[in-house]
Design an enzyme around this catalytic site. Sequence first.
Site, PDB file in Angstrom:
ATOM      1  N   HIS A  59       6.081  -9.463  16.382  1.00 50.11           N
ATOM      2  CA  HIS A  59       4.901  -8.748  16.882  1.00 50.11           C
ATOM      3  C   HIS A  59       5.190  -7.257  17.038  1.00 50.11           C
ATOM      4  O   HIS A  59       4.411  -6.409  16.646  1.00 50.11           O
ATOM      5  CB  HIS A  59       4.480  -9.292  18.242  1.00 50.11           C
ATOM      6  CG  HIS A  59       3.975 -10.685  18.185  1.00 50.11           C
ATOM      7  ND1 HIS A  59       2.843 -11.008  17.471  1.00 50.11           N
ATOM      8  CD2 HIS A  59       4.427 -11.826  18.724  1.00 50.11           C
ATOM      9  CE1 HIS A  59       2.639 -12.303  17.596  1.00 50.11           C
ATOM     10  NE2 HIS A  59       3.575 -12.828  18.339  1.00 50.11           N
ATOM     11  N   GLU A  88       1.155  -4.464 -12.776  1.00 45.85           N
ATOM     12  CA  GLU A  88       2.364  -4.934 -12.094  1.00 45.85           C
ATOM     13  C   GLU A  88       3.176  -5.891 -12.954  1.00 45.85           C
ATOM     14  O   GLU A  88       4.278  -6.270 -12.581  1.00 45.85           O
ATOM     15  CB  GLU A  88       2.012  -5.571 -10.743  1.00 45.85           C
ATOM     16  CG  GLU A  88       0.905  -6.593 -10.822  1.00 45.85           C
ATOM     17  CD  GLU A  88       0.326  -6.960  -9.456  1.00 45.85           C
ATOM     18  OE1 GLU A  88       1.036  -6.880  -8.459  1.00 45.85           O
ATOM     19  OE2 GLU A  88      -0.859  -7.328  -9.422  1.00 45.85           O
ATOM     20  N   ASP A 145       5.902  -4.978  -7.160  1.00 45.30           N
ATOM     21  CA  ASP A 145       5.976  -6.113  -8.075  1.00 45.30           C
ATOM     22  C   ASP A 145       6.421  -5.674  -9.462  1.00 45.30           C
ATOM     23  O   ASP A 145       7.194  -6.371 -10.112  1.00 45.30           O
ATOM     24  CB  ASP A 145       4.629  -6.843  -8.146  1.00 45.30           C
ATOM     25  CG  ASP A 145       4.512  -7.886  -7.033  1.00 45.30           C
ATOM     26  OD1 ASP A 145       5.566  -8.371  -6.584  1.00 45.30           O
ATOM     27  OD2 ASP A 145       3.384  -8.194  -6.619  1.00 45.30           O
ATOM     28  N   CYS A 193       0.118   2.344  -6.088  1.00 47.49           N
ATOM     29  CA  CYS A 193      -0.069   1.831  -4.726  1.00 47.49           C
ATOM     30  C   CYS A 193       1.128   1.053  -4.220  1.00 47.49           C
ATOM     31  O   CYS A 193       0.997   0.218  -3.345  1.00 47.49           O
ATOM     32  CB  CYS A 193      -1.338   0.991  -4.641  1.00 47.49           C
ATOM     33  SG  CYS A 193      -1.379  -0.383  -5.791  1.00 47.49           S
TER      34      CYS A 193
END
Lengths: 570, 88
Positions: free
Chosen positions: A198, A433, A457, A504
């Site tokens: 968290h 990718e 990727d 990205c």
Amino acid sequence: MSTNENATQTYDGTGVTPLAGVGTAVWYEPGSGTELEEPPDPTEVDPATERDRFDEARDRAREELEREREQTADRVGEDEAAVFDAHKQFLDDPQITDGVEDAIDGGLPAEHAVRRAFEGPIEQFAGMDGRMAERADDLRDVRDRLIRVLTGGDRVDLAALPSGSVLLAERLTPSDTAQLDPDRVAGFATAEGGRTSHAAIFARSLGIPAVVGVGSELTAIEGDADVLVEGEDGTVIVDPTPDQRERAAVERDVEIRDESVRTADGEAVEVAANVGTLAELEGAVRQGADGIGLFRTEFLFLDREGPPDEEEQLEVYAEALDAFPEGRVVVRTLDVGGDKPIPYLEQPDAENPFLGERGVRRSLGPDADLFEAQLRALLRAAADGDGRLSVMFPMVATVPELETALGTVESVATDLESEGLEYAMPELGVMIETPSAVFLASELAERVDFLSIGTNDLTQYVMAASREDDRVAELHDPLEPAVLRAIARTVEAGHAGDAWVGMCGEMAGDPDLTELLVGFGLDELSMSAVTIPAVKATITETETTDAEELASRATEASTKDAVQNHINRD
Amino acid sequence: MERTVTVVPEDGLHARPAAKFVETANEYEADVRVAPTDGDPVDAASMLAVTSLGVGSGDDVTIVAEGEDAAAALDALEKVLSTPESEA
């Protein structure tokens, strides 16, 4: 990273935000407010009064939890806020409440009764593994909250830490982390926790430099020490050198530019944010993003019983568009398979999930219905929201795949038309990718408006090196010449086909690589919101001709080290 | 009344299926207890008690209900336990 530079002492952990911060150490010991003295003699305790005290404490605790839930949902996200629901459930659990009442009847004051009632369940869960052990942590949180309320103990107000504090703690609960004010906290480090804890997720959402999982050695750092938290390498440095200090300060003090930027010689480069939850939208706006370059839609589909319907999706996409009325929002259609199991989708165990049925392969196969519903929502959002919508398909490997996907968009538009629903055609694009998409970039670019290179990727597939396997981490580097050539080739093919080309992956958010990427001719860079100011600043200092020279030298290099040398020299 | 049911959800009586089970047990005017075949019954309205049973997928559990809604509660709980998670 060196360990002993002069008097400095370095501790290694897991870095969770690509940010550095320096400040004064403050130890947080949440348990200290909940220590109890010996219980009084049972004859001095009035069970009726103690039951009332317990009921009131439970009401107060419930109110606190509701407030923290709301705050977390706003600042971090709905998924993370759900942990507070679990806490509320424990607060009202009959096993606990019965246990407390029995202990009160046995002559204990309410706070001691609470301690007693939680003992068994905590011990029981702590002895189990994985998820069940985490439940013990949740129970401790609920117990300490009740005891604190009952004893009138003050909660350490983490929202009011002195400016420039570096918070050190054994661990931070979700409610602790949600209170942190990114403007005051220079960073935090915890002994426990991993990248998916968290605390780590909250740190990324709030843009706080953070290192987790340092281990018990962390306790050697004294309160009031000068500490540098380097969230990129995962190091905590005590008494940093002036050099280290300066580097951290520069990184932290970059001015946020709300306007779009150009290179020193006037070339526009769009700087956008990668967003994976609605809560991150706000962070993206705050850090001065021009738009969204990668809106991951998986969060809409995870952690629920069934897929979101068209209306629910429409609302979310419109909200993203409204956040950037002047900008562009690139939404990636559902990319599941690989590492993202969704309970209600049939995902048979694959021999090699990253090379299996994922991304558009699922959208054109078993998830065709979901794909259609998502496209309907997207086309309707394009007419509804303020910003410009772009839609891109992940994991495309062949031209027919793209053509089928584009055909589905057409047929969805026809359906919406005949139903009389308002819609608009978004820009359409392909995420590059797979190596095959690189080789087919010209053919793909001819059919769409844009290409966006997903470097994480792409690097994995070009180098045949898994991102998850530490033993081949060395190979998983976008500065490998093979990866750089794939990028250069994609940009060239895209532009020749009149498509704009963006990036990205994580590579796009590294300010040290900005000049190189500008040199490749990328039109857009999309990254974690926290790195936007630094990348924008670097763009304004970049000369396109120098950048192009750097890019061509780097592309011609035959080793990663040579590439790195070129970058350092510039 | 009581009934023996085989647990279908993949996660067994953990996480989401357990939460759903407890939520359902709380909806009825009945005192419901649940027990694994070789264990002691626990309060079905307690998330803690239910998850700590460690019941896995494919295990049998016995549900005992007493009270006004006993029959309806048993029906609803049987449904929760025999629905695969993907359809829940």
